[in-house]
Design an enzyme around this catalytic site. Structure first.
Site, PDB file in Angstrom:
ATOM      1  N   ARG A 162      53.607 -36.885 -17.321  1.00 59.72           N
ATOM      2  CA  ARG A 162      52.398 -37.015 -17.156  1.00 59.72           C
ATOM      3  C   ARG A 162      52.001 -38.306 -17.779  1.00 59.72           C
ATOM      4  NH1 ARG A 162      52.717 -31.719 -19.286  1.00 59.72           N
ATOM      5  NH2 ARG A 162      51.871 -30.128 -17.919  1.00 59.72           N
ATOM      6  N   ARG A 260      55.194 -37.959 -10.327  1.00 57.85           N
ATOM      7  CA  ARG A 260      55.642 -36.673 -11.102  1.00 57.85           C
ATOM      8  C   ARG A 260      55.426 -35.492 -10.322  1.00 57.85           C
ATOM      9  NH1 ARG A 260      54.429 -33.521 -15.481  1.00 57.85           N
ATOM     10  NH2 ARG A 260      53.850 -31.323 -15.765  1.00 57.85           N
ATOM     11  N   HIS A 283      54.998 -26.732 -17.455  1.00 56.45           N
ATOM     12  CA  HIS A 283      53.878 -26.337 -16.885  1.00 56.45           C
ATOM     13  C   HIS A 283      54.310 -24.552 -17.851  1.00 56.45           C
ATOM     14  CE1 HIS A 283      54.127 -28.184 -12.528  1.00 56.45           C
ATOM     15  NE2 HIS A 283      53.124 -28.553 -13.376  1.00 56.45           N
TER      16      HIS A 283
END
Length: 331
Positions: A162, A260, A283
């Site tokens: 990120r 990403r 995640h």
């Protein structure tokens, strides 16, 4: 005015104690909560012609909240997803107040009864291998500045990090130049103070070693042309400039999150299992990662071919397979 009726003390407890100490939400989430009330309170204040510091909890009626949500979409141009995100924040505040003061339970019920608007998730934007290579070729690597930009782009593509993880990266987070068969790794600090390790390609290691030469462990890895750590805006601008130099990307919006997505899609095409990709991207739930399993037409075409109607079948009856019948009777 009773303290339990005043809006200010409740809001202070919610923003400073509940979401920070009790729930330990990520910094970006706390900022989003703050921004919601920074927009909502002046809106209600104008409607009631009442100073913000004199608002009470009951002033945030369901009608005013609905008008505020309409204002976000009609006047500020926000999407339905943004509207629902703001509503989720207001609901969380109502739940916080209602669970601590029985006098506000009815008010809480009215706020929480406001329905979210149905919205379709945006399509996942990603780059093909050729487009990504063109992006990496955009910086002029004959210059020091160009080599630094190339290192940042390659790092984002390698790790699927990120943008916030890239801006927070420090020299101490890199485990490169490993000896005795060790792996080159980077430690990424993601959402909710969670960390994960991601392997680095040899090329990524090479350019990062050049970047961090003569830097201390607390120094940022990616430095802008001003000699200060890259900001989110700086990385967005860098990727925007590089994409503008690629003719195939004309008219498309390329952001750090598109890179990403590109990393995830290329991992899917390489046959990497979805749970490994989940860990790679950081995640929490695999349901978030499942979107990447549905985006590639090649994978869909292969799946359709497996169940294609009208494919020729063997004319041999199972009854004629004597070895199979013998095997079954012997069980």
């Amino acid at each position: 005015m009773p303290d339990l009726a005043a809006l200010g003390p409740w809001l202070r407890r919610f923003l400073c104690e509940h979401i920070v100490t009790e729930r330990n939400l990520a910094r970006n989430t706390r900022t989003s909560y703050r921004d919601t009330f920074s927009l909502l309170l002046p809106f209600v204040s104008r409607k009631l012609r009442k100073p913000v510091d004199r608002l009470v909890v009951s002033d945030l009626t369901s009608g005013h909240v609905l008008q505020f949500l309409t204002h976000l979409e009609a006047d500020r141009g926000c999407s339905a997803r943004t509207r629902n995100q703001r509503l989720a924040t207001i609901r969380a505040f109502a739940r916080f107040v209602g669970s601590r003061d029985p006098a506000h339970v009815e008010w809480c019920g009215h706020i929480r009864a406001i329905a979210s608007k149905r919205s379709m998730p945006p399509p996942v934007g990603w780059l093909t291998r050729a487009e990504m290579e063109s992006m990496l070729a955009a910086p002029d690597r004959k210059t020091r500045r160009g080599r630094s930009e190339y290192a940042l782009l390659l790092f984002l593509y390698n790790t699927g990090a990120r943008v916030s993880e890239a801006t927070q990266l420090r020299v101490r987070d890199l485990q490169i130049g490993s000896r005795n068969g060790g792996h080159n790794l980077v430690i990424l600090h993601g959402k909710g103070a969670r960390t994960r390790q991601c392997p680095l390609w040899p090329e990524t290691e090479r350019v990062l070693v050049d970047e961090i030469t003569r830097r201390a462990g607390e120094d940022a890895v990616f430095i802008s042309r001003l000699g200060t750590p890259f900001t989110r805006f700086g990385i967005y601008r860098l990727i925007e400039r590089c994409a503008a130099r690629v003719p195939e990307l004309a008219g498309r919006t390329i952001t750090p999150h598109v890179i990403r997505h590109t990393t995830a899609c290329h991992l899917v095409l390489a046959g990497v299992d979805i749970n490994t990709i989940r860990a790679w991207l950081g995640h929490v739930s695999i349901s978030t990662t499942n979107i990447y399993a549905e985006i590639d037409l090649t994978l869909k075409a292969n799946a359709v071919a497996l169940c294609e109607v009208g494919q020729p079948r063997s004319a041999r009856s199972w009854k004629e397979d004597k070895d199979l019948m013998t095997f079954l009777k012997a069980l």
